[in-house]
Design a protein around this motif. Structure first.
Motif, mmCIF file in Angstrom:
data_model
loop_
_atom_site.group_PDB
_atom_site.id
_atom_site.type_symbol
_atom_site.label_atom_id
_atom_site.label_comp_id
_atom_site.label_asym_id
_atom_site.label_seq_id
_atom_site.Cartn_x
_atom_site.Cartn_y
_atom_site.Cartn_z
ATOM 1 N N GLU A 3 0.943 -1.087 -0.096
ATOM 2 C CA GLU A 3 -0.121 -0.111 0.020
ATOM 3 C C GLU A 3 0.796 1.303 0.058
ATOM 4 N N LEU A 7 -0.529 3.666 -6.157
ATOM 5 C CA LEU A 7 -0.784 2.091 -6.809
ATOM 6 C C LEU A 7 -0.532 2.155 -8.168
ATOM 7 N N THR A 18 -2.976 4.644 -9.854
ATOM 8 C CA THR A 18 -4.195 5.209 -9.131
ATOM 9 C C THR A 18 -3.492 5.584 -7.849
ATOM 10 N N ASN A 20 -3.424 7.667 -4.466
ATOM 11 C CA ASN A 20 -4.078 6.905 -3.290
ATOM 12 C C ASN A 20 -3.742 7.165 -1.995
ATOM 13 N N ARG A 21 -4.303 8.697 -1.914
ATOM 14 C CA ARG A 21 -4.495 9.653 -0.622
ATOM 15 C C ARG A 21 -5.809 10.046 -0.660
ATOM 16 N N PRO A 22 -6.822 9.280 -0.348
ATOM 17 C CA PRO A 22 -8.266 9.579 -0.109
ATOM 18 C C PRO A 22 -8.429 10.329 0.676
ATOM 19 N N ASN A 26 -6.517 13.113 -2.806
ATOM 20 C CA ASN A 26 -5.453 12.852 -3.523
ATOM 21 C C ASN A 26 -4.433 13.770 -4.171
ATOM 22 N N GLN A 32 5.187 11.917 -4.751
ATOM 23 C CA GLN A 32 4.055 11.315 -5.799
ATOM 24 C C GLN A 32 4.137 11.698 -7.287
ATOM 25 N N GLY A 56 -8.068 7.919 -9.374
ATOM 26 C CA GLY A 56 -7.958 8.271 -7.978
ATOM 27 C C GLY A 56 -9.013 7.277 -7.142
ATOM 28 N N THR A 57 -8.452 7.070 -5.844
ATOM 29 C CA THR A 57 -9.244 6.300 -4.820
ATOM 30 C C THR A 57 -10.045 7.506 -4.304
#
Length: 264
Positions: A3, A7, A18, A20-22, A26, A32, A56-57
């Motif tokens: 994780e 991702l 993806t 992945n810092r919801p 993000n 990043q 994104g998540t």
């Protein structure tokens, strides 16, 4: 895959990236940003990757640059720091998307603001969930647009529309973004991943080098006169006709069958 804030997986010749810092919608940190640049550069050079999906998540596609991670005091700055940071940061990221030799699809799953909106608009194809929103947030913060926004938007929607979005900073719905031509298609939220995957897999079975040359021609045409564009087209045709996929395309047409492209 452990994780992390970015991702990435590769399957069926599709690289999925993806954010992945919801919890931060993000927003991108410098680390990043550089990871995305690295992945896109590797995708260009990899025969195993023939298409890229960026998404994104959580509730946000990308809320832009993480200002908390990049903020510096005015007193600490040296002349040229801001321009240098933009060249090596936000502009470097957008250029990596534009210059990637594989088609890049943005699957915008929520809010895309500031640099996040420009990250989506730099992609070759843009799919948006119905809940997606695009915000030119810079004027709200007293800032000038960065990440190539003043380059990208006028070329897609014209200078007046671009200035309206940038001056007011109002949120643009997915439907309005599609109407303006900033988005290729709006789909129900539940169908976003499936649609992006279907588009990417279709591209991944296509003539990869021809698509790369087509992307290069279209992007360059926006800044070229007719003679330059025609010369670039002729050169691209000359290069492409040496590829196995081009020969397969012609051969399959003559033989009246579907082509089987290998990506080279």
């Amino acid at each position: 895959m452990t994780e992390s804030a970015i991702l990435h997986t590769t399957g069926d010749h599709v690289l999925s990236i993806t954010l992945n810092r919801p919890e931060a919608l993000n927003a991108l940190t410098p680390a990043q940003r550089e990871e995305i640049v690295r992945l896109l550069s590797e995708a260009s050079a990899s025969a195993d990757v023939r298409a890229v999906v960026l998404t994104g998540t959580g509730r946000g596609f990308c809320a832009g640059a993480d200002l908390r991670a990049t903020a510096t005091t005015t007193a600490a700055r040296v002349a040229g720091d801001v321009a240098r940071t933009l060249r090596t940061g936000a502009q470097h990221l957008i250029a990596a998307v534009l210059d990637c030799e594989k088609p890049v699809i943005a699957a915008v799953n929520g809010t895309a603001a500031g640099l996040g909106a420009h990250l989506a608009f730099a992609c070759d194809l843009v799919l948006a969930a119905e809940s997606a929103r695009f915000i030119e947030v810079f004027a709200r913060r007293g800032l000038v647009p960065d990440g190539g926004g003043a380059y990208l938007l006028p070329r897609v929607i014209g200078p007046q529309r671009a200035k309206e979005l940038m001056f007011f900073g109002d949120a643009l719905t997915a439907a309005d973004a599609e109407r303006l031509g900033l988005v290729n298609r709006v789909v129900p939220d539940a169908d976003l991943d499936k649609t992006a995957r279907a588009w990417a897999e279709r591209l991944a079975t296509g003539p990869t080098r021809a698509l790369a040359l087509t992307k290069q021609l279209v992007n360059a045409s926006l800044d070229a006169d007719r003679a330059t564009a025609f010369a670039a087209e002729a050169a691209a045709q000359e290069i492409n006709m040496t590829t196995a996929d081009a020969q397969e395309g012609v051969r399959s047409f003559v033989e009246r069958r579907s082509p089987a492209y290998k990506g080279h």
